[in-house]
Design a protein around this motif. Structure first.
Motif, PDB file in Angstrom:
ATOM      1  N   ALA A  79       0.833  -1.209   0.000  1.00 55.68           N
ATOM      2  CA  ALA A  79       0.000   0.000   0.000  1.00 55.68           C
ATOM      3  C   ALA A  79       0.867   1.258   0.000  1.00 55.68           C
ATOM      4  O   ALA A  79       0.520   2.261  -0.645  1.00 55.68           O
ATOM      5  N   CYS A  82       2.076   1.790  -3.500  1.00 55.77           N
ATOM      6  CA  CYS A  82       0.978   2.353  -4.306  1.00 55.77           C
ATOM      7  C   CYS A  82       0.818   3.843  -4.045  1.00 55.77           C
ATOM      8  O   CYS A  82       0.586   4.635  -4.977  1.00 55.77           O
ATOM      9  N   SER A  83       0.946   4.225  -2.796  1.00 58.41           N
ATOM     10  CA  SER A  83       0.840   5.640  -2.445  1.00 58.41           C
ATOM     11  C   SER A  83       1.987   6.439  -3.042  1.00 58.41           C
ATOM     12  O   SER A  83       1.786   7.523  -3.606  1.00 58.41           O
ATOM     13  N   ASN A  86       1.467   6.779  -6.658  1.00 60.08           N
ATOM     14  CA  ASN A  86       0.162   7.358  -6.985  1.00 60.08           C
ATOM     15  C   ASN A  86      -0.698   6.409  -7.822  1.00 60.08           C
ATOM     16  O   ASN A  86      -1.399   6.830  -8.742  1.00 60.08           O
ATOM     17  N   LYS A  88      -3.891   4.426  -8.250  1.00 56.72           N
ATOM     18  CA  LYS A  88      -5.259   4.442  -7.707  1.00 56.72           C
ATOM     19  C   LYS A  88      -5.822   3.027  -7.627  1.00 56.72           C
ATOM     20  O   LYS A  88      -6.443   2.643  -6.634  1.00 56.72           O
ATOM     21  N   THR A  89      -5.642   2.257  -8.712  1.00 55.77           N
ATOM     22  CA  THR A  89      -6.046   0.854  -8.728  1.00 55.77           C
ATOM     23  C   THR A  89      -4.925   0.041  -9.379  1.00 55.77           C
ATOM     24  O   THR A  89      -4.167   0.555 -10.212  1.00 55.77           O
ATOM     25  N   PHE A 109      -7.694  -3.449   1.317  1.00 56.30           N
ATOM     26  CA  PHE A 109      -7.882  -2.320   0.396  1.00 56.30           C
ATOM     27  C   PHE A 109      -8.665  -2.757  -0.843  1.00 56.30           C
ATOM     28  O   PHE A 109      -8.157  -2.680  -1.967  1.00 56.30           O
ATOM     29  N   GLN A 111     -10.920  -1.486  -2.607  1.00 54.96           N
ATOM     30  CA  GLN A 111     -11.155  -0.473  -3.632  1.00 54.96           C
ATOM     31  C   GLN A 111      -9.943  -0.248  -4.523  1.00 54.96           C
ATOM     32  O   GLN A 111     -10.051   0.362  -5.595  1.00 54.96           O
ATOM     33  N   LYS A 112      -8.774  -0.739  -4.100  1.00 56.84           N
ATOM     34  CA  LYS A 112      -7.539  -0.503  -4.860  1.00 56.84           C
ATOM     35  C   LYS A 112      -7.225  -1.607  -5.869  1.00 56.84           C
ATOM     36  O   LYS A 112      -6.305  -1.462  -6.681  1.00 56.84           O
ATOM     37  N   VAL A 113      -7.947  -2.733  -5.802  1.00 57.12           N
ATOM     38  CA  VAL A 113      -7.600  -3.881  -6.649  1.00 57.12           C
ATOM     39  C   VAL A 113      -8.621  -4.056  -7.758  1.00 57.12           C
ATOM     40  O   VAL A 113      -9.812  -4.222  -7.504  1.00 57.12           O
ATOM     41  N   HIS A 114      -8.127  -4.038  -8.992  1.00 56.11           N
ATOM     42  CA  HIS A 114      -8.978  -4.248 -10.161  1.00 56.11           C
ATOM     43  C   HIS A 114      -9.195  -5.742 -10.393  1.00 56.11           C
ATOM     44  O   HIS A 114     -10.323  -6.225 -10.430  1.00 56.11           O
ATOM     45  N   THR A 178     -12.986  -8.827  -5.276  1.00 55.27           N
ATOM     46  CA  THR A 178     -12.101  -8.657  -6.429  1.00 55.27           C
ATOM     47  C   THR A 178     -12.220  -9.830  -7.400  1.00 55.27           C
ATOM     48  O   THR A 178     -12.105 -10.991  -6.984  1.00 55.27           O
TER      49      THR A 178
END
Length: 235
Positions: A79, A82-83, A86, A88-89, A109, A111-114, A178
């Protein structure tokens, strides 16, 4: 291939490599391994994605400011990457222990995984076949006898991951939304019944068992493995 590092949430230095352009696809290696295990995935997937290879905490050049090592820590390290980048997914490809990091990341997380690919993961020690589980247990207690040596304590933490529950339970997997590809070899060191249970527990998942495939089929049968993964990511 560019090498980068970040300071994670607890000050641990996490190294990662990055190459290519496009949507980020994160590769998570296995126990006592390194991103080199994905050598046969790079030429194909770099055509479609920005590839990111994390060196897990306590592995490679990555340090560990904690006296413990678990999959939740490593998911939180990801994470932080990812931050820093930047993202988002992301898409995730987790191999062996990397599959547990991926599941933990999707749990923490969502919401972060497509999409995510789970290759040869197990959430409980009894998901391993008897011989590798027995071997890991012997190795752990052998290292424990040498735990007065600082470097040994690092490897003790790594081996310990093999013989303990990953921290998620079957009910946690049922809450993962997911889209997932659960893929393993017929002759994997992970029991096929355990792989099937992971796929059955994650609601939006597909299961692939590759005939005659082993635990390292991403190397030994890379062309077939890559085809299944790419078809899943780019239907």
């Amino acid at each position: 291939m560019q090498t980068k590092s970040i300071s994670s949430y607890d000050g641990t230095k996490i190294y990662y490599k990055i190459c290519g352009k496009g949507k980020p696809l994160i590769f998570l290696h296995g126990n006592a391994g390194s991103p080199r295990v994905f050598k046969k995935q790079i030429p194909l997937f770099a055509n479609f994605f920005q590839l990111v290879f994390m060196e897990s905490r306590d592995h490679g050049r990555s340090s560990n400011n904690s006296t413990t090592l678990n999959f939740e820590q490593m998911a939180r390290d990801l994470a932080c990457i990812c931050s820093a980048e930047n993202f988002k997914t992301i898409d995730l490809l987790g191999y062996s222990d990397g599959a547990m990091i991926a599941m933990w990341f999707a749990h923490l997380f969502p919401q972060k995984v497509h999409k995510m690919i789970l290759n040869a993961g197990n959430i409980t020690p009894d998901g391993l076949k008897v011989r590798p589980r027995f071997g890991a247990t012997l190795l752990y207690y052998g290292l424990k006898c040498l735990s007065f040596i600082p470097l040994t304590r690092k490897y003790l933490r790594i081996v310990h991951l093999i013989i303990v529950q990953c921290g998620l339970n079957w009910q946690d997997l049922e809450k993962i939304s997911t889209p997932s590809l659960v893929i393993a070899g017929e002759n994997d060191i992970i029991k096929t019944a355990h792989t099937k249970k992971i796929a059955h527990s994650i609601p939006n998942s597909q299961l692939v068992i590759i005939p005659s495939g082993n635990h390292r089929m991403l190397k030994t049968n890379a062309s077939l493995f890559n085809k299944y993964v790419l078809d899943f990511l780019h239907p």
